[in-house]
Design a protein around this motif. Structure first.
Motif, short mmCIF file in Angstrom:
data_model
loop_
_atom_site.label_atom_id
_atom_site.label_comp_id
_atom_site.label_asym_id
_atom_site.label_seq_id
_atom_site.Cartn_x
_atom_site.Cartn_y
_atom_site.Cartn_z
N TYR A 107 0.64 -1.35 -0.07
CA TYR A 107 0.10 0.11 0.10
C TYR A 107 0.89 1.18 -0.08
CZ TYR A 107 -4.26 -2.79 1.05
OH TYR A 107 -5.04 -3.92 0.99
N ARG A 108 1.73 1.17 0.88
CA ARG A 108 2.89 2.37 0.75
C ARG A 108 3.24 2.90 -0.51
NH1 ARG A 108 4.49 3.83 6.02
NH2 ARG A 108 5.39 5.82 4.77
N ALA A 109 3.77 2.13 -1.52
CA ALA A 109 4.19 2.56 -2.76
C ALA A 109 3.11 3.11 -3.70
CB ALA A 109 4.71 1.23 -3.58
N CYS A 110 1.75 2.88 -3.22
CA CYS A 110 0.83 3.67 -4.06
C CYS A 110 0.08 4.78 -3.46
CB CYS A 110 -0.40 2.58 -3.95
SG CYS A 110 0.03 1.13 -5.09
N GLU A 111 0.70 5.03 -2.02
CA GLU A 111 0.06 6.46 -1.40
C GLU A 111 0.28 7.70 -2.38
OE1 GLU A 111 2.03 6.69 2.36
OE2 GLU A 111 0.78 5.18 3.21
N LYS A 112 -0.73 8.36 -2.40
CA LYS A 112 -0.71 9.82 -3.07
C LYS A 112 -0.49 9.33 -4.43
CE LYS A 112 1.05 12.31 1.10
NZ LYS A 112 1.95 12.99 1.55
N THR A 113 -0.87 8.54 -4.92
CA THR A 113 -1.06 8.31 -6.43
C THR A 113 -2.49 8.18 -6.83
OG1 THR A 113 -0.99 5.81 -6.31
CG2 THR A 113 1.11 7.12 -6.33
N ILE A 166 5.32 -8.64 -7.49
CA ILE A 166 4.81 -7.43 -7.07
C ILE A 166 5.14 -6.29 -8.10
CG2 ILE A 166 4.65 -5.63 -5.34
CD1 ILE A 166 4.34 -8.02 -3.57
N MET A 167 6.43 -6.50 -8.30
CA MET A 167 6.95 -5.37 -9.18
C MET A 167 6.33 -5.37 -10.79
SD MET A 167 10.99 -5.00 -8.16
CE MET A 167 11.43 -4.13 -9.66
N GLU A 168 6.23 -6.64 -11.12
CA GLU A 168 5.55 -6.83 -12.39
C GLU A 168 4.15 -6.12 -12.39
OE1 GLU A 168 5.28 -11.00 -13.97
OE2 GLU A 168 7.44 -11.16 -13.28
N GLU A 169 3.37 -6.36 -11.39
CA GLU A 169 1.95 -6.03 -11.34
C GLU A 169 2.06 -4.52 -11.30
OE1 GLU A 169 -0.91 -7.58 -12.04
OE2 GLU A 169 -0.02 -9.24 -12.34
N LEU A 170 2.87 -4.00 -10.24
CA LEU A 170 3.13 -2.47 -10.12
C LEU A 170 3.36 -1.61 -11.70
CD1 LEU A 170 4.56 -1.94 -6.64
CD2 LEU A 170 2.15 -1.49 -7.36
N ALA A 171 4.40 -2.29 -11.96
CA ALA A 171 4.67 -1.87 -13.42
C ALA A 171 3.61 -1.57 -14.51
CB ALA A 171 5.86 -2.43 -14.06
N LYS A 172 2.86 -2.49 -14.49
CA LYS A 172 1.54 -2.28 -15.26
C LYS A 172 0.36 -1.37 -14.82
CE LYS A 172 1.62 -7.41 -15.87
NZ LYS A 172 0.93 -8.72 -15.58
N LEU A 173 0.43 -1.31 -13.32
CA LEU A 173 -0.38 -0.39 -12.95
C LEU A 173 -0.26 1.17 -12.67
CD1 LEU A 173 -3.16 -0.49 -11.30
CD2 LEU A 173 -2.04 -0.77 -9.26
N ASN A 174 1.06 1.45 -12.17
CA ASN A 174 1.50 2.91 -12.06
C ASN A 174 3.08 3.00 -11.73
OD1 ASN A 174 2.16 5.18 -9.82
ND2 ASN A 174 0.21 5.67 -10.73
N GLU A 175 3.41 3.84 -12.87
CA GLU A 175 5.11 3.74 -12.87
C GLU A 175 5.46 4.52 -11.48
OE1 GLU A 175 5.27 7.84 -15.66
OE2 GLU A 175 5.62 5.99 -16.37
N VAL A 176 4.86 5.30 -10.86
CA VAL A 176 5.49 5.86 -9.74
C VAL A 176 5.34 4.98 -8.34
CG1 VAL A 176 5.02 7.83 -7.72
CG2 VAL A 176 4.79 8.44 -10.19
N ALA A 177 4.36 4.21 -8.37
CA ALA A 177 4.32 3.16 -7.46
C ALA A 177 5.42 2.13 -7.64
CB ALA A 177 2.92 2.49 -7.38
#
Length: 82
Positions: free
Chosen positions: A1-7, A42-53
């Motif tokens: 969750y922390r990686a996605c805060e304020k995105t 997790i990194m693969e999924e985050l890469a698809k979702l949001n580059e900042v996260a």
């Protein structure tokens, strides 16, 4: 969750990401999964979702030791999102 805060990533999108990672882990059929495999998923999924996260997570997960290693990761991200 922390990686996605304020995105722009919503709580629902995070939950869906977690569900996809869990599904992939169960599909591998192993009773124990190395933490590095979980991190990579997790990194693969985050890469698809949001580059900042993705960058936030990668910076902690990869434990960059210097600016050059961080720049290499950013270069890969730029290629992936271009």
């Amino acid at each position: 969750y922390r990686a996605c805060e304020k995105t722009e990533v919503s709580a629902l999108e995070v939950e869906e990401l977690v569900s996809r990672v869990e599904k992939d882990l169960y599909a591998c059929g192993e009773s124990e999964v190395p933490s590095h495999k979980i991190g990579e998923l997790i990194m693969e999924e985050l890469a698809k979702l949001n580059e900042v996260a993705y960058v936030r997570f990668a910076s902690v997960y990869r434990r960059f030791k210097d600016i050059e290693s961080f720049e290499r990761e950013l270069s890969q991200i730029k290629t992936r999102f271009s």
